[in-house]
Motif scaffolding. Structure first.
Motif, PDB file in Angstrom:
ATOM      1  N   ALA A   6       0.839  -1.406   0.276  1.00 32.55           N
ATOM      2  CA  ALA A   6       0.004   0.222  -0.416  1.00 32.55           C
ATOM      3  C   ALA A   6       0.486   1.303   0.328  1.00 32.55           C
ATOM      4  O   ALA A   6       0.431   2.347  -0.679  1.00 32.55           O
ATOM      5  N   VAL A   7       2.407   0.994   0.462  1.00 36.96           N
ATOM      6  CA  VAL A   7       2.546   2.460   0.503  1.00 36.96           C
ATOM      7  C   VAL A   7       3.210   2.371  -0.399  1.00 36.96           C
ATOM      8  O   VAL A   7       3.683   3.918  -1.437  1.00 36.96           O
ATOM      9  N   MET A   8       3.697   1.258  -1.163  1.00 36.40           N
ATOM     10  CA  MET A   8       4.755   1.621  -2.495  1.00 36.40           C
ATOM     11  C   MET A   8       3.621   2.203  -4.046  1.00 36.40           C
ATOM     12  O   MET A   8       3.804   2.953  -3.928  1.00 36.40           O
ATOM     13  N   MET A   9       2.617   1.896  -3.020  1.00 31.39           N
ATOM     14  CA  MET A   9       1.135   2.029  -4.483  1.00 31.39           C
ATOM     15  C   MET A   9       0.863   3.663  -4.254  1.00 31.39           C
ATOM     16  O   MET A   9       0.594   4.203  -5.099  1.00 31.39           O
ATOM     17  N   PHE A  10       0.686   4.071  -2.867  1.00 32.24           N
ATOM     18  CA  PHE A  10       0.356   5.820  -2.545  1.00 32.24           C
ATOM     19  C   PHE A  10       1.896   5.970  -2.914  1.00 32.24           C
ATOM     20  O   PHE A  10       1.571   7.141  -3.228  1.00 32.24           O
ATOM     21  N   ALA A  11       3.445   6.010  -2.711  1.00 33.91           N
ATOM     22  CA  ALA A  11       4.115   6.728  -3.158  1.00 33.91           C
ATOM     23  C   ALA A  11       3.884   7.389  -4.728  1.00 33.91           C
ATOM     24  O   ALA A  11       4.509   7.718  -5.723  1.00 33.91           O
ATOM     25  N   GLY A  12       3.707   6.061  -5.827  1.00 35.81           N
ATOM     26  CA  GLY A  12       3.761   5.445  -6.969  1.00 35.81           C
ATOM     27  C   GLY A  12       2.665   6.524  -7.312  1.00 35.81           C
ATOM     28  O   GLY A  12       2.890   7.174  -8.224  1.00 35.81           O
ATOM     29  N   ILE A  13       1.534   6.245  -6.977  1.00 34.02           N
ATOM     30  CA  ILE A  13       0.376   7.277  -7.483  1.00 34.02           C
ATOM     31  C   ILE A  13       0.883   9.460  -6.921  1.00 34.02           C
ATOM     32  O   ILE A  13       0.726   9.690  -7.685  1.00 34.02           O
ATOM     33  N   MET A  14       1.514   9.377  -5.691  1.00 33.52           N
ATOM     34  CA  MET A  14       1.873  10.564  -5.879  1.00 33.52           C
ATOM     35  C   MET A  14       2.654  11.054  -6.342  1.00 33.52           C
ATOM     36  O   MET A  14       2.527  12.358  -7.075  1.00 33.52           O
ATOM     37  N   ILE A  15       3.566  10.478  -6.517  1.00 30.80           N
ATOM     38  CA  ILE A  15       5.118  10.729  -7.683  1.00 30.80           C
ATOM     39  C   ILE A  15       4.332  10.881  -9.168  1.00 30.80           C
ATOM     40  O   ILE A  15       4.605  11.901  -9.890  1.00 30.80           O
ATOM     41  N   LEU A  16       3.711   9.885  -9.997  1.00 31.28           N
ATOM     42  CA  LEU A  16       3.176  10.283 -11.681  1.00 31.28           C
ATOM     43  C   LEU A  16       2.142  11.489 -11.399  1.00 31.28           C
ATOM     44  O   LEU A  16       1.673  12.391 -11.690  1.00 31.28           O
ATOM     45  N   VAL A  17       1.031  11.748  -9.781  1.00 28.29           N
ATOM     46  CA  VAL A  17       0.279  12.569  -9.549  1.00 28.29           C
ATOM     47  C   VAL A  17       0.528  14.035 -10.128  1.00 28.29           C
ATOM     48  O   VAL A  17       0.770  15.232 -10.426  1.00 28.29           O
ATOM     49  N   SER A  18       2.489  13.833  -8.639  1.00 27.91           N
ATOM     50  CA  SER A  18       3.273  14.890  -9.494  1.00 27.91           C
ATOM     51  C   SER A  18       3.876  15.164 -10.485  1.00 27.91           C
ATOM     52  O   SER A  18       3.806  16.931 -10.590  1.00 27.91           O
TER      53      SER A  18
END
Length: 67
Positions: A6-18
């Protein structure tokens, strides 16, 4: 899903959105990308991750990294 994933998924989503916001809205959004990267590096060294704490409180089972 475990907290680790979940942490890796959240970090990946945050990076792509930013990254998308940095390209289409303002280059200042790239600071969020840097913050996420620094937080990932800090969590790998210290084992402390605010996102992992949040996901644990949501009831997601812990994996081997954030026990």
């Amino acid at each position: 899903m475990t907290v680790d994933r979940a942490v890796m998924m959240f970090a990946g989503i945050m990076i792509l959105v930013s990254l998308a916001l940095g390209v289409y809205v303002s280059p200042y959004w790239f600071l969020l990308t840097a913050f996420v990267g620094l937080n990932l590096m800090q969590a790998s060294v210290t084992g402390f991750c605010p996102a992992a704490i949040f996901f644990k409180k949501l009831g997601i089972k812990t994996g081997c990294a954030f026990q």
